[in-house]
Design a protein around this motif. Sequence first.
Motif, mmCIF file in Angstrom:
data_model
loop_
_atom_site.group_PDB
_atom_site.id
_atom_site.type_symbol
_atom_site.label_atom_id
_atom_site.label_comp_id
_atom_site.label_asym_id
_atom_site.label_seq_id
_atom_site.Cartn_x
_atom_site.Cartn_y
_atom_site.Cartn_z
ATOM 1 N N ARG A 106 1.531 -25.463 8.968
ATOM 2 C CA ARG A 106 2.836 -25.460 8.354
ATOM 3 C C ARG A 106 2.437 -25.872 6.785
ATOM 4 N NH1 ARG A 106 5.509 -30.995 9.733
ATOM 5 N NH2 ARG A 106 4.257 -31.467 8.490
ATOM 6 N N GLY A 107 1.658 -26.625 6.401
ATOM 7 C CA GLY A 107 1.301 -26.690 5.003
ATOM 8 C C GLY A 107 0.864 -25.637 4.455
ATOM 9 N N ALA A 108 0.238 -24.710 4.995
ATOM 10 C CA ALA A 108 -0.064 -23.232 4.277
ATOM 11 C C ALA A 108 1.219 -22.303 4.103
ATOM 12 C CB ALA A 108 -1.228 -22.428 5.320
ATOM 13 N N VAL A 109 1.951 -22.428 5.233
ATOM 14 C CA VAL A 109 3.053 -21.667 5.201
ATOM 15 C C VAL A 109 4.062 -22.260 3.922
ATOM 16 C CG1 VAL A 109 5.371 -21.299 6.223
ATOM 17 C CG2 VAL A 109 3.130 -20.752 7.428
ATOM 18 N N ASP A 110 4.177 -23.597 3.881
ATOM 19 C CA ASP A 110 4.921 -23.954 3.011
ATOM 20 C C ASP A 110 4.466 -23.658 1.486
ATOM 21 O OD1 ASP A 110 6.654 -25.154 4.806
ATOM 22 O OD2 ASP A 110 5.742 -27.221 4.243
ATOM 23 N N MET A 111 3.233 -23.767 1.152
ATOM 24 C CA MET A 111 2.485 -23.522 0.173
ATOM 25 C C MET A 111 2.722 -21.910 -0.445
ATOM 26 S SD MET A 111 -1.405 -24.154 -1.204
ATOM 27 C CE MET A 111 -0.959 -25.685 -1.486
ATOM 28 N N LEU A 112 2.572 -21.299 0.789
ATOM 29 C CA LEU A 112 2.863 -19.512 0.519
ATOM 30 C C LEU A 112 4.040 -19.342 -0.077
ATOM 31 C CD1 LEU A 112 0.581 -18.390 3.457
ATOM 32 C CD2 LEU A 112 0.155 -17.990 1.153
ATOM 33 N N ALA A 113 5.152 -19.945 0.606
ATOM 34 C CA ALA A 113 6.525 -19.922 0.112
ATOM 35 C C ALA A 113 6.681 -20.378 -1.142
ATOM 36 C CB ALA A 113 7.272 -20.692 1.322
ATOM 37 N N GLU A 114 6.025 -21.454 -1.565
ATOM 38 C CA GLU A 114 6.005 -21.894 -2.946
ATOM 39 C C GLU A 114 5.547 -20.946 -4.123
ATOM 40 O OE1 GLU A 114 4.853 -25.726 -3.925
ATOM 41 O OE2 GLU A 114 5.663 -26.532 -1.828
ATOM 42 N N LEU A 115 4.433 -20.381 -3.618
ATOM 43 C CA LEU A 115 3.781 -19.263 -4.388
ATOM 44 C C LEU A 115 4.489 -17.870 -4.450
ATOM 45 C CD1 LEU A 115 0.113 -20.078 -3.356
ATOM 46 C CD2 LEU A 115 1.403 -20.716 -5.615
ATOM 47 N N HIS A 116 5.618 -17.560 -3.501
ATOM 48 C CA HIS A 116 6.347 -16.722 -3.342
ATOM 49 C C HIS A 116 5.219 -15.511 -2.878
ATOM 50 C CE1 HIS A 116 9.591 -18.413 -5.565
ATOM 51 N NE2 HIS A 116 8.661 -18.819 -6.429
ATOM 52 N N VAL A 117 4.466 -15.749 -1.972
ATOM 53 C CA VAL A 117 3.950 -14.774 -0.949
ATOM 54 C C VAL A 117 4.356 -14.688 0.293
ATOM 55 C CG1 VAL A 117 1.484 -14.756 -0.354
ATOM 56 C CG2 VAL A 117 1.761 -15.717 -2.457
ATOM 57 N N GLN A 118 4.509 -13.570 0.564
ATOM 58 C CA GLN A 118 4.906 -13.194 1.928
ATOM 59 C C GLN A 118 3.980 -13.954 3.014
ATOM 60 O OE1 GLN A 118 4.954 -9.068 3.218
ATOM 61 N NE2 GLN A 118 5.582 -9.714 5.353
ATOM 62 N N VAL A 119 4.781 -14.719 3.944
ATOM 63 C CA VAL A 119 3.903 -15.609 4.787
ATOM 64 C C VAL A 119 3.840 -14.782 5.969
ATOM 65 C CG1 VAL A 119 4.362 -17.467 6.017
ATOM 66 C CG2 VAL A 119 5.529 -17.827 3.942
ATOM 67 N N PRO A 120 2.594 -14.755 6.326
ATOM 68 C CA PRO A 120 2.032 -14.035 7.478
ATOM 69 C C PRO A 120 2.403 -14.551 8.573
ATOM 70 C CG PRO A 120 0.138 -14.597 5.850
ATOM 71 C CD PRO A 120 1.116 -15.314 5.420
ATOM 72 N N ASP A 121 2.170 -14.152 9.523
ATOM 73 C CA ASP A 121 2.600 -14.344 11.000
ATOM 74 C C ASP A 121 1.019 -15.013 11.613
ATOM 75 O OD1 ASP A 121 3.745 -15.092 13.601
ATOM 76 O OD2 ASP A 121 3.401 -12.992 14.468
ATOM 77 N N PHE A 122 0.832 -16.352 11.326
ATOM 78 C CA PHE A 122 -0.320 -16.773 11.677
ATOM 79 C C PHE A 122 -0.328 -17.170 13.260
ATOM 80 C CE2 PHE A 122 -0.382 -18.367 7.198
ATOM 81 C CZ PHE A 122 -1.480 -17.744 6.788
ATOM 82 N N PRO A 123 -1.397 -17.241 13.799
ATOM 83 C CA PRO A 123 -1.435 -17.394 15.396
ATOM 84 C C PRO A 123 -0.854 -18.921 15.504
ATOM 85 C CG PRO A 123 -3.782 -16.748 14.540
ATOM 86 C CD PRO A 123 -2.865 -16.898 13.402
ATOM 87 N N ALA A 124 0.095 -19.031 16.423
ATOM 88 C CA ALA A 124 0.686 -20.006 16.799
ATOM 89 C C ALA A 124 -0.142 -21.340 17.100
ATOM 90 C CB ALA A 124 1.723 -20.129 17.925
ATOM 91 N N ALA A 125 -1.168 -21.044 18.133
ATOM 92 C CA ALA A 125 -2.392 -21.784 18.425
ATOM 93 C C ALA A 125 -3.583 -21.521 17.376
ATOM 94 C CB ALA A 125 -2.409 -21.878 19.791
ATOM 95 N N CYS A 126 -4.458 -22.568 17.404
ATOM 96 C CA CYS A 126 -5.558 -22.622 16.779
ATOM 97 C C CYS A 126 -6.623 -21.414 17.617
ATOM 98 C CB CYS A 126 -6.237 -23.802 16.366
ATOM 99 S SG CYS A 126 -7.715 -23.845 15.443
ATOM 100 N N PRO A 127 -7.056 -20.352 17.099
ATOM 101 C CA PRO A 127 -7.885 -19.554 17.594
ATOM 102 C C PRO A 127 -9.561 -20.034 17.362
ATOM 103 C CG PRO A 127 -7.274 -18.795 15.418
ATOM 104 C CD PRO A 127 -6.464 -19.755 15.591
#
Length: 152
Positions: A106-127
């Motif tokens: 969630r923190g990475a997704v929020d930061m990427l959005a703030e940086l105006h970087v396309q937010v990838p579809d990260f794995p839902a569970a930790c791999p």
Amino acid sequence: MSYDSDFVQWTRDQAAILRALDPPPLGLDVDNLAEEIEALGRLEISSMSQHLYQLMHNLLMLASGAPDRNRWIRKAHAAQTDVVLALSPGLSQHLDLARTYRLARRGAVDMLAELHVQVPDFPAACPLTVEQLLDEDFDFPGAIKLLERGNG
């Protein structure tokens, strides 16, 4: 459980022993002493969880292709070193990796959005496993690839 094999469990056991004293020794503040001992175990879990959060957050930023890759690499290496150095015997079994990953994601997704970087579809569970993250020979490229797979 011994102090040297699982500090967190030792703090829980010692607090329970203190609370079971009947009657408690005169002048001994059993409830507050037990709480303080348990707090030491919780602090150890919290500290390691924060290190793992930082490591996973930085790995996610690397997997996203965020700008300033060298910054994220340095931060990821520093966080993984912190993880290794903070490890104590038995601690890994008390960590909630799934929750820590969700928060880092969630923190990475929020930061990427703030940086105006396309937010990838990260794995839902930790791999990654706790054992992988705690390994002194941590495979950074392999970990990043696992986190990129959710982007595919």
